[in-house]
Design a protein around this motif. Structure first.
Motif, short mmCIF file in Angstrom:
data_model
loop_
_atom_site.label_atom_id
_atom_site.label_comp_id
_atom_site.label_asym_id
_atom_site.label_seq_id
_atom_site.Cartn_x
_atom_site.Cartn_y
_atom_site.Cartn_z
N ILE A 1 0.88 -1.16 0.00
CA ILE A 1 0.00 0.00 0.00
C ILE A 1 0.92 1.21 0.00
CG2 ILE A 1 -1.72 1.31 1.31
CD1 ILE A 1 -2.60 -1.44 2.50
N VAL A 2 0.80 2.07 -1.00
CA VAL A 2 1.73 3.19 -1.20
C VAL A 2 1.04 4.52 -0.91
CG1 VAL A 2 3.23 4.36 -2.85
CG2 VAL A 2 2.95 1.88 -2.96
N LEU A 3 1.72 5.35 -0.12
CA LEU A 3 1.23 6.69 0.20
C LEU A 3 2.34 7.71 0.08
CD1 LEU A 3 -0.74 5.77 3.43
CD2 LEU A 3 -1.75 6.50 1.28
N GLU A 4 1.96 8.93 -0.24
CA GLU A 4 2.88 10.05 -0.14
C GLU A 4 2.53 10.82 1.13
OE1 GLU A 4 3.40 12.40 -3.71
OE2 GLU A 4 2.85 10.66 -4.92
N ASP A 5 3.39 11.74 1.50
CA ASP A 5 3.27 12.41 2.79
C ASP A 5 2.18 13.48 2.87
OD1 ASP A 5 4.41 14.34 1.20
OD2 ASP A 5 6.20 14.60 2.43
N ASP A 6 1.32 13.58 1.89
CA ASP A 6 0.25 14.57 1.96
C ASP A 6 -1.13 13.94 1.82
OD1 ASP A 6 0.43 13.87 -0.70
OD2 ASP A 6 0.44 15.93 -1.45
N ILE A 7 -1.24 12.67 2.16
CA ILE A 7 -2.51 11.97 2.03
C ILE A 7 -3.04 11.65 3.42
CG2 ILE A 7 -3.64 9.89 1.18
CD1 ILE A 7 -1.54 9.84 -1.07
N VAL A 8 -4.20 12.19 3.73
CA VAL A 8 -4.86 11.94 5.00
C VAL A 8 -5.97 10.95 4.73
CG1 VAL A 8 -6.14 12.95 6.92
CG2 VAL A 8 -4.23 14.21 5.89
N THR A 9 -5.83 9.77 5.28
CA THR A 9 -6.77 8.67 5.02
C THR A 9 -7.86 8.60 6.09
OG1 THR A 9 -5.34 7.16 6.25
CG2 THR A 9 -5.00 7.30 3.87
N SER A 10 -8.91 7.86 5.77
CA SER A 10 -9.98 7.61 6.74
C SER A 10 -9.60 6.41 7.62
CB SER A 10 -11.28 7.31 6.01
OG SER A 10 -11.23 6.01 5.44
N ALA A 11 -10.37 6.20 8.66
CA ALA A 11 -10.11 5.09 9.58
C ALA A 11 -10.41 3.73 8.94
CB ALA A 11 -10.92 5.26 10.86
N GLY A 12 -11.06 3.71 7.78
CA GLY A 12 -11.33 2.46 7.10
C GLY A 12 -10.41 2.18 5.92
N PHE A 13 -9.43 3.05 5.72
CA PHE A 13 -8.55 2.95 4.56
C PHE A 13 -7.79 1.64 4.49
CE2 PHE A 13 -4.27 3.64 2.77
CZ PHE A 13 -4.60 3.95 1.47
N LEU A 14 -7.12 1.24 5.56
CA LEU A 14 -6.30 0.03 5.52
C LEU A 14 -7.14 -1.23 5.32
CD1 LEU A 14 -3.55 0.76 8.19
CD2 LEU A 14 -3.35 0.83 5.69
N LYS A 15 -8.31 -1.29 5.92
CA LYS A 15 -9.20 -2.44 5.69
C LYS A 15 -9.60 -2.49 4.22
CE LYS A 15 -13.51 -4.69 7.03
NZ LYS A 15 -13.24 -5.72 6.08
N TYR A 16 -10.02 -1.36 3.68
CA TYR A 16 -10.44 -1.30 2.28
C TYR A 16 -9.30 -1.73 1.35
CZ TYR A 16 -12.03 0.59 -2.17
OH TYR A 16 -12.38 0.74 -3.48
N MET A 17 -8.12 -1.20 1.56
CA MET A 17 -6.98 -1.53 0.70
C MET A 17 -6.59 -2.99 0.81
SD MET A 17 -6.45 1.14 -1.04
CE MET A 17 -4.89 0.77 -1.82
N ASN A 18 -6.52 -3.52 2.02
CA ASN A 18 -6.17 -4.93 2.19
C ASN A 18 -7.24 -5.85 1.60
OD1 ASN A 18 -3.56 -5.48 3.73
ND2 ASN A 18 -4.44 -3.76 4.85
N ASP A 19 -8.52 -5.50 1.78
CA ASP A 19 -9.60 -6.29 1.18
C ASP A 19 -9.49 -6.27 -0.34
OD1 ASP A 19 -10.58 -6.89 3.70
OD2 ASP A 19 -12.32 -5.54 3.56
N ALA A 20 -9.21 -5.10 -0.92
CA ALA A 20 -9.09 -4.98 -2.37
C ALA A 20 -7.90 -5.79 -2.89
CB ALA A 20 -8.95 -3.52 -2.77
N LEU A 21 -6.78 -5.72 -2.18
CA LEU A 21 -5.61 -6.50 -2.60
C LEU A 21 -5.89 -8.00 -2.57
CD1 LEU A 21 -2.80 -4.42 -0.90
CD2 LEU A 21 -3.05 -4.79 -3.35
#
Length: 126
Positions: free
Chosen positions: A100-120
């Motif tokens: 999961i790749v991010l740059e230093d100006d991205i503010v994610t929601s509290a569900g972001f990691l679940k969504y990304m891992n589920d999608a992967l």
């Protein structure tokens, strides 16, 4: 399910970096996720203000503890965003096969990691 490692690319924006890390750490999956923070180095013509900001970013990265494991990779020289991303993502993909790749100006929601891992997981064979 084994969670994907998170890769964060930073440079000289300590306030942005702090906000990005704070938002990510609010994800329930953060405590079980490995984080790699790639801190780009200073450009050859950097002034003292820029050098100070880069140092602040590195300090923030090295003090982060909201994840299962935090790896900080500090570049001595400036690679630039494109080279940093290409090299960093390649390194982590070769080791973990997903990222999961991010740059230093991205503010994610509290569900972001679940969504990304589920999608992967859903699209791992595509």
């Amino acid at each position: 399910m084994k969670l994907a490692p998170i890769v964060l690319f930073t440079y000289n924006r300590p306030v942005h970096t702090r906000k990005t890390l704070d938002a990510l750490s609010r994800n329930p999956e953060a405590s079980e996720s490995e984080l790699f923070i790639f801190c780009d180095g200073a450009k050859s013509d950097s002034n003292s203000e820029n050098l100070g900001k880069i140092d602040q970013v590195v300090k923030i990265a090295k003090n982060e503890n909201g994840f299962k494991k935090v790896n900080v990779i500090v570049q001595k020289n400036n690679k630039g965003l494109a080279s940093s991303i290409k090299d960093g993502v390649t390194k982590i993909i070769n080791e973990f096969e997903k990222v999961i790749v991010l740059e230093d100006d991205i503010v994610t929601s509290a569900g972001f990691l679940k969504y990304m891992n589920d999608a992967l997981l859903c699209y791992q064979d595509n």
